[in-house]
Design an enzyme around this catalytic site. Sequence first.
Site, short mmCIF file in Angstrom:
data_model
loop_
_atom_site.label_atom_id
_atom_site.label_comp_id
_atom_site.label_asym_id
_atom_site.label_seq_id
_atom_site.Cartn_x
_atom_site.Cartn_y
_atom_site.Cartn_z
N SER A 650 44.77 72.16 42.49
CA SER A 650 45.43 71.49 43.97
C SER A 650 45.13 72.82 45.10
O SER A 650 45.38 72.70 46.06
CB SER A 650 46.65 71.68 43.75
OG SER A 650 47.44 72.39 43.96
N LYS A 693 55.66 69.07 47.55
CA LYS A 693 54.61 70.54 47.96
C LYS A 693 55.51 70.64 50.19
O LYS A 693 55.74 71.56 50.25
CB LYS A 693 53.43 70.74 47.94
CG LYS A 693 52.80 70.43 46.54
CD LYS A 693 51.56 70.32 46.14
CE LYS A 693 51.49 70.76 44.46
NZ LYS A 693 49.75 70.30 44.61
#
Length: 795
Positions: A650, A693
């Site tokens: 990611s 996140k």
Amino acid sequence: MTHHQPLPLAALKFTADLSGIDFPEIPRSPLNLLGQDRANAALAFGIAMQKPGYHIFVMGDPGLGRLSMVRQHLDTWVEQLPAPPSYAYVDNFDNSREPLALQLPAGQAGVFAKAVEKLLDDLLAIFPAAFESPAYQQKKNSLERHFSHAYNNAIDLVDQQARAADIALFRDGDNNISFAPIRNHKAINEEQFSQLPSAEREAFHLQVETLEDYLSEVLLEMPQWRRTMVEHIKQLDHDTINQALEPLFTELESAWQAIDDAITYLSALKLQLLSTISDYLLPKTLDPQAASARRALLVEQFVPNILIESQADGGAPIVHEAHPTFQNLFGRIEYVNDQGLLVTHFQKICAGSLHKANGGYLVLDAEKLLTYPLVWEGLKRALQAGRIEIEAPYSEYGVNTTTLKPEVVPLNVKIILVGDSDIYYLLEELDNEFKEMFKILADFDYLIPCNPQTIAQFVLLMRKQAADSGAKPLAQSGAEALIEHSCRLAESQQHFSAHINDALDIIAEADLFCRQANDAQLERQHIEQALTAREYRNGKTSDDILEDMLDGTILIDTSGVAVGKINGLTVLEIGGSSFGAPARITTTVYPGSRGIVDIEREAELGQAIHSKGVMILTGYLGHFYAQQFPLAISASIAIEQSYSHIDGDSASLAELCCLLSALTRTPIKQSYAITGSINQYGEVQAIGGVNEKIEGFFRLCQARGLNGEHAVIIPVANKRNLMLKQTVLDAVAQGLFAVYCVATVNEALELLTGELAGEADSEGNYPENSLNFKAISRLKEISEMAGEEDKEEEA
């Protein structure tokens, strides 16, 4: 440059609205598990399928309701099945080291054991009284008199011969024979005998020798007489015992004549009791003070040890073995200390879970099953052989721990293993026999589609849980909050999380706050209060990391611009909690041909997937920039202040943007954070943990002061995963924070730099002064420098 718009507020979270849904009455009966149609059908088929090899593996994470669904299916199905037989162990009178297993009808093992115990009590009442009866004593005395008569006749013959020689014969109480001379019609004593002339004494001794020889001759058959008497008395005892036993066993055998194992054991028991009564219950062997000890001895020796007792009206058994050690599963043999020696017998045989579930279903935790040595192989062996053998698990390794070898019990059981996908695929890969034995896979879904039907089912399930647990009634707003929380767990605006147990726990925690506030119903505020309290309890590590960022221990910029620096987004999982935190990614670029060096991989902190994401960057650079010249670049990428293992790709979008920033010397906005993975064609791909996140970076920006410039960039594919907290939504509504979605690397570059990325024309050329033009120019320059160095080396 395309003008990118942040996502609207409505796109950042799915908001549940139950105003148009009717709430039905809460049923009393258990509700079916929400969703899981595939697993439901597999379980129904596997439980009903009675052919060999159709054991079931229930696959899914804990908290999905696996055991609840298994139990619901089994409870419904086992009522239709007959109760299995009961089993008991008895002594093998021919070889006590190999106890025999009796198979009895369901519910009859205890009845049979009590019948045998009553028989023993009757024996203790009859014996030794039977040996003291006048009839027995008369017959025994007759046999003894017959022996005495023969003996006396023989002695009389010797006595007659002795008197003819003037010698007296004397018999003492122990049937010892002695002789003495007769003088003047009277036997003389020792003193008188010593005064006789030596010639007379010598003559007397010769006569005595002749008499003793004659005595021996007439008593030659005396041992045979004694043996005959003893045999006749034994026969008398046997007849007496048999006569007393016959009515007792006639009644027992009549009651159990339809059960083969019971009749067989009673026949063997009858023969064994003949010798046992003679050994322990004769009048001369009895200690009046040890009546209870005699009973205990007989009970221990003859009463069956009930291994497992099935209930006649109980249907097939369902057993969940939570601790599947070898002995808990297959049974064990216990020992007692007898004067320093460990001894055992058939009464010390104990049943295992396989015995208890025999004829029914045994539910096992797959992970625990594989944890204990020898259990998996032993279970497969038992299922393949169709029998349960109680054995010492380590005997084949030279550790002999048993002196018994009980007879095996036939096995007919359906095994239901419960475990996660890792264990299932591990067994499938490493054990060739696994698929042959566990042909049914009940695969639990992790997500449940969110539609009006499932929403109604979810709300009904939550309301029933509140009612069953004694919590306050669940209000509409509380149900809406639970739905949104479940969608957040699923990271989806279109799905619930299948981890229903988490929502059930939240109800219990929210009920505490509801009662403390003396409110009548569980409202949204109570659900959110419970979630906030849970986050606070588990948030120490998250708060510590945030504090380190605020005081400068961890370097993260949230304002200004910088070249070769970017804020990536990560998710940290510690213990039972997970939270998001930004991480600085830096890149340096310099002439050379080493390629892109992943510092995390070189330091053995980068795991395989992360390393793969970094390697894709080379493919991207080659595809977009090195079509007309060789790619020669040296670059280093690092996730700063990272001291643990990193996995996942990611960060690859952030790493590429950072790399291009360093390559083109273009500054990146530090008020932005970015996450996403890429492929070699520059397409941005979805990542996990998007909510955590975003919120991790938001917390840092909020702590430093939001100013309207802070934002995060996520893949467009993750738009449907957004379920952000209310604090983030409030900041977005006020224009203080923003969330952007991108589908390509170029879109991300334009947001981060504020410059045009540029699209290639038909000839592969990029617009002048665009980021991509600067990148290809810089790479061409580095390639030419590398080529000149190669020429100099060749010269």
